[in-house]
Scaffold this motif. Structure first.
Motif, PDB file in Angstrom:
ATOM      1  N   SER A  81       0.770  -1.530   0.360  1.00  0.00           N
ATOM      2  CA  SER A  81      -0.003   0.058  -0.167  1.00  0.00           C
ATOM      3  C   SER A  81       0.636   1.071  -0.057  1.00  0.00           C
ATOM      4  N   SER A  82       2.300   1.545   1.129  1.00  0.00           N
ATOM      5  CA  SER A  82       2.398   2.524   0.815  1.00  0.00           C
ATOM      6  C   SER A  82       3.299   2.655   0.105  1.00  0.00           C
ATOM      7  N   LEU A  83       4.534   2.050   0.076  1.00  0.00           N
ATOM      8  CA  LEU A  83       5.259   1.678  -1.684  1.00  0.00           C
ATOM      9  C   LEU A  83       4.680   2.447  -2.526  1.00  0.00           C
ATOM     10  N   PRO A  84       3.964   1.946  -3.302  1.00  0.00           N
ATOM     11  CA  PRO A  84       3.584   2.768  -4.243  1.00  0.00           C
ATOM     12  C   PRO A  84       3.251   4.427  -4.094  1.00  0.00           C
ATOM     13  N   HIS A  85       2.669   4.553  -3.392  1.00  0.00           N
ATOM     14  CA  HIS A  85       2.616   5.838  -3.504  1.00  0.00           C
ATOM     15  C   HIS A  85       3.884   6.868  -3.537  1.00  0.00           C
ATOM     16  N   ALA A  86       4.463   6.123  -2.055  1.00  0.00           N
ATOM     17  CA  ALA A  86       6.249   6.467  -1.829  1.00  0.00           C
ATOM     18  C   ALA A  86       6.486   6.776  -3.547  1.00  0.00           C
ATOM     19  N   LEU A  87       6.210   5.566  -4.453  1.00  0.00           N
ATOM     20  CA  LEU A  87       7.179   5.724  -5.459  1.00  0.00           C
ATOM     21  C   LEU A  87       6.327   7.060  -6.667  1.00  0.00           C
ATOM     22  N   GLY A  88       5.642   6.926  -6.054  1.00  0.00           N
ATOM     23  CA  GLY A  88       4.679   8.637  -7.210  1.00  0.00           C
ATOM     24  C   GLY A  88       3.333   7.812  -8.240  1.00  0.00           C
ATOM     25  N   PHE A  89       3.230   6.409  -7.653  1.00  0.00           N
ATOM     26  CA  PHE A  89       1.847   5.838  -8.162  1.00  0.00           C
ATOM     27  C   PHE A  89       0.570   6.726  -7.618  1.00  0.00           C
ATOM     28  N   HIS A  90      -0.175   7.009  -7.997  1.00  0.00           N
ATOM     29  CA  HIS A  90      -1.643   7.405  -7.687  1.00  0.00           C
ATOM     30  C   HIS A  90      -2.753   6.529  -7.236  1.00  0.00           C
ATOM     31  N   GLY A  91      -2.061   4.899  -7.359  1.00  0.00           N
ATOM     32  CA  GLY A  91      -2.931   4.166  -7.295  1.00  0.00           C
ATOM     33  C   GLY A  91      -1.904   3.173  -7.315  1.00  0.00           C
ATOM     34  N   VAL A  92      -2.362   1.837  -6.363  1.00  0.00           N
ATOM     35  CA  VAL A  92      -1.512   0.292  -6.673  1.00  0.00           C
ATOM     36  C   VAL A  92      -1.920  -0.077  -7.721  1.00  0.00           C
ATOM     37  N   PRO A  93      -0.414  -0.373  -8.888  1.00  0.00           N
ATOM     38  CA  PRO A  93      -0.085  -0.576 -10.042  1.00  0.00           C
ATOM     39  C   PRO A  93      -1.317  -1.939  -9.867  1.00  0.00           C
ATOM     40  N   VAL A  94      -1.804  -2.929 -11.256  1.00  0.00           N
ATOM     41  CA  VAL A  94      -2.400  -4.219 -10.756  1.00  0.00           C
ATOM     42  C   VAL A  94      -1.006  -5.186 -11.044  1.00  0.00           C
ATOM     43  N   TRP A  95      -0.183  -4.105 -11.404  1.00  0.00           N
ATOM     44  CA  TRP A  95       0.817  -5.588 -11.942  1.00  0.00           C
ATOM     45  C   TRP A  95       2.216  -5.751 -10.724  1.00  0.00           C
ATOM     46  N   TRP A  96       1.858  -5.008  -9.513  1.00  0.00           N
ATOM     47  CA  TRP A  96       2.683  -4.739  -8.824  1.00  0.00           C
ATOM     48  C   TRP A  96       2.966  -5.818  -7.912  1.00  0.00           C
ATOM     49  N   PRO A  97       2.424  -6.435  -7.411  1.00  0.00           N
ATOM     50  CA  PRO A  97       2.478  -7.871  -6.851  1.00  0.00           C
ATOM     51  C   PRO A  97       3.257  -9.173  -7.528  1.00  0.00           C
ATOM     52  N   LEU A  98       3.647  -8.709  -8.599  1.00  0.00           N
ATOM     53  CA  LEU A  98       4.843  -9.582  -9.442  1.00  0.00           C
ATOM     54  C   LEU A  98       6.041  -8.935  -9.235  1.00  0.00           C
ATOM     55  N   PRO A  99       6.437  -7.912  -9.180  1.00  0.00           N
ATOM     56  CA  PRO A  99       7.757  -7.335  -8.655  1.00  0.00           C
ATOM     57  C   PRO A  99       8.313  -8.389  -6.677  1.00  0.00           C
ATOM     58  N   LEU A 100       7.126  -7.571  -6.685  1.00  0.00           N
ATOM     59  CA  LEU A 100       7.131  -8.150  -4.925  1.00  0.00           C
ATOM     60  C   LEU A 100       7.050  -9.918  -4.876  1.00  0.00           C
ATOM     61  N   LEU A 101       6.294 -10.766  -5.328  1.00  0.00           N
ATOM     62  CA  LEU A 101       6.943 -12.188  -4.876  1.00  0.00           C
ATOM     63  C   LEU A 101       7.657 -12.485  -5.425  1.00  0.00           C
ATOM     64  N   ALA A 102       8.282 -11.938  -6.753  1.00  0.00           N
ATOM     65  CA  ALA A 102       9.525 -11.880  -7.462  1.00  0.00           C
ATOM     66  C   ALA A 102      10.454 -12.387  -6.355  1.00  0.00           C
ATOM     67  N   VAL A 103      10.826 -11.252  -5.842  1.00  0.00           N
ATOM     68  CA  VAL A 103      11.545 -10.286  -4.418  1.00  0.00           C
ATOM     69  C   VAL A 103      11.558 -11.679  -3.218  1.00  0.00           C
ATOM     70  N   GLY A 104       9.967 -12.356  -2.968  1.00  0.00           N
ATOM     71  CA  GLY A 104       9.700 -12.662  -1.904  1.00  0.00           C
ATOM     72  C   GLY A 104      10.478 -13.693  -2.310  1.00  0.00           C
ATOM     73  N   GLY A 105       9.885 -14.248  -3.238  1.00  0.00           N
ATOM     74  CA  GLY A 105      10.645 -15.785  -3.619  1.00  0.00           C
ATOM     75  C   GLY A 105      12.128 -15.736  -3.436  1.00  0.00           C
ATOM     76  N   LEU A 106      12.369 -15.069  -3.862  1.00  0.00           N
ATOM     77  CA  LEU A 106      14.555 -15.365  -4.427  1.00  0.00           C
ATOM     78  C   LEU A 106      14.899 -14.955  -3.061  1.00  0.00           C
ATOM     79  N   LEU A 107      14.451 -14.001  -2.165  1.00  0.00           N
ATOM     80  CA  LEU A 107      14.676 -14.141  -0.264  1.00  0.00           C
ATOM     81  C   LEU A 107      14.549 -15.279   0.483  1.00  0.00           C
TER      82      LEU A 107
END
Length: 451
Positions: free
Chosen positions: A61-87
């Protein structure tokens, strides 16, 4: 009950006088220690759950707004789940302990993790839960609670015997999940069923465990009030009143039990089928698994008009909204939710670290609500039967599954309990016929053993 007394003599003494240990000074000292551990570990569990919740909010919720998005992009879970999987993959591969047990193999509670494995269990759980994998927090909490309690006990009493260490480790697990499941008693029954405790030893283990769990629940209540975030509870208020069950609803209980057995078998078999490949090339396939979970969440959001959070995460926070907003979910949306959440659940079980309880409850509720579109089946009994049946399909713990499903309904839980029992029993028997034994679970252990 002393550390140097032969095991055979201890067993004989228990058979002759099962309540003898309760009258010893050593057992009273053990109760005091478990009460102390209950305070410390339940406070730690509360902090863990709050930290995961804040991380989820910050990332989604907070990070997309901090990066300048006006809402949460529909594709937003893709990078997060990829990073979470790698970690998660890096933690599991390079830290001791494999990040805890693999959730595709069920809920394991036998034995406390060594101290060296606890950081890996903690970090793998945070990487899985905070980044949106479809797993719950209960398995890491059980492992961390038991491991930390055992480590602390060994520091305080390095000469303690194996039985005392096992009791303290079990009490630590009790304390860690004391309020997560809505009631200390539910946590107690969960651990008793999962560990296969029985016989004269049951009462000896249960007393310190219940003490730690009860104190833990008080700590959760106090911390929630002090922090201003409320007290966690599974009971969902304001649900429509459930009337007395009728013959038609008992017939539906048979249908729901069989349907849950089929769906639960599919989820479990797919997870176990994917798991060996993930284990062979973890750093490649765990991020891919994260992308698949994210893709399923996006597909559901685009197809239903609902949020991706219905598919992501354990479902613990989304379950009340689902039950209180059933009128906003069409049959098509619920069908799509079942398909996407089930697949995301299987993929998460195969690659991430966490527990199976809350995704199973969410799937069961969604399936029950979908079936409530049929004539003669109100949605509250249908959801309760679905939750109980899906829980037993994934956990193999019938008593705990009945308690979890009925606890959610508050006062109406007693009314629908006969229906839940029928659905759980049918699903439990059907699942046993459909599923081979899980690895290492053909014969449950007599009691949790220390590492």
């Amino acid at each position: 009950m002393t550390a140097d007394e032969p095991a055979a003599d201890q067993q004989a003494a228990l058979r002759a006088d099962p309540f003898g240990p309760l009258r010893t000074r050593g057992y009273l000292m053990l109760l005091l220690l478990t009460a102390l551990f209950g305070v410390v570990l339940s406070a730690g569990a509360y902090g863990f759950l709050q930290a995961v919740a804040h991380l989820q909010k910050a990332l989604f919720s907070s990070l997309p707004h901090a990066l300048g998005f006006h809402g949460v992009p529909v594709w937003w879970p893709l990078p997060l789940l990829a990073v979470g999987g790698l970690l998660t993959a890096l933690i599991v591969r390079y830290l001791p302990g494999n990040g805890g047990h693999q959730p595709a193999e069920g809920l394991k509670t036998g034995g406390a993790a060594p101290a060296a494995e606890l950081p890996g269990i903690l970090l793998a759980a945070v990487a899985s839960l905070a980044f949106g994998a479809v797993v719950g927090p209960e398995a890491p909490l059980i492992a961390l609670g038991g491991g930390l309690a055992l480590y602390g006990f060994r520091l305080l009493r390095p000469g303690a015997g194996a039985r005392e260490q096992a009791l303290v480790a079990a009490a630590g697990s009790f304390a860690a999940i004391s309020a997560l499941l809505g009631s200390p008693l539910v946590g107690a029954f969960l651990l008793m069923e999962a560990s296969g405790l029985g016989g004269p030893l049951l009462g000896i283990v249960l007393v310190p465990g219940l003490l730690a769990a009860g104190i833990g629940a008080l700590v959760f209540t106090g911390l929630g009030t002090w922090a201003g975030v409320g007290v966690g509870t599974l009971t969902i208020p304001d649900l429509p009143h459930a009337g007395r069950p009728d013959v038609a609803q008992f017939g539906y209980a048979l249908v729901i039990g069989i349907a849950a057995a089929l769906l639960g078998t599919g989820v479990r078999r797919l997870a176990l089928r994917l798991q060996p490949g993930v284990n062979r090339r973890r750093t490649v396939w765990t991020p891919v698994a994260g992308l698949v979970v994210a893709g399923l969440a996006i597909a559901y959001a685009e197809g239903s008009g609902k949020g991706t959070s219905d598919v992501l995460f354990s479902g613990q926070s989304a379950l009340p909204h689902l039950l209180l907003s059933t009128g906003t979910y069409s049959a098509g949306a619920l069908t799509l939710l079942l398909a996407c959440k089930s697949l995301a659940y299987s993929v998460s079980l195969s690659a991430f670290r966490g527990g199976p309880i809350f995704p199973a409850l969410f799937l069961g509720a969604a399936g029950g609500i979908l079936l409530s579109h049929l004539p003669g089946l109100p949605f509250v009994p249908a959801a309760a039967m679905g939750m109980g049946a899906m829980s037993v399909a994934l956990l193999r713990l019938p008593l705990t599954s009945v308690m979890l499903a009925t606890l959610l309904l508050g006062h109406d839980g007693v009314t629908v309990m006969p229906l839940v029992i029928v659905a759980v029993v049918v699903c439990h028997v059907a699942s046993a016929r459909l599923n081979p034994p899980l690895p290492g679970t053909a014969e449950p252990a007599a009691a949790p053993a220390p590492a």
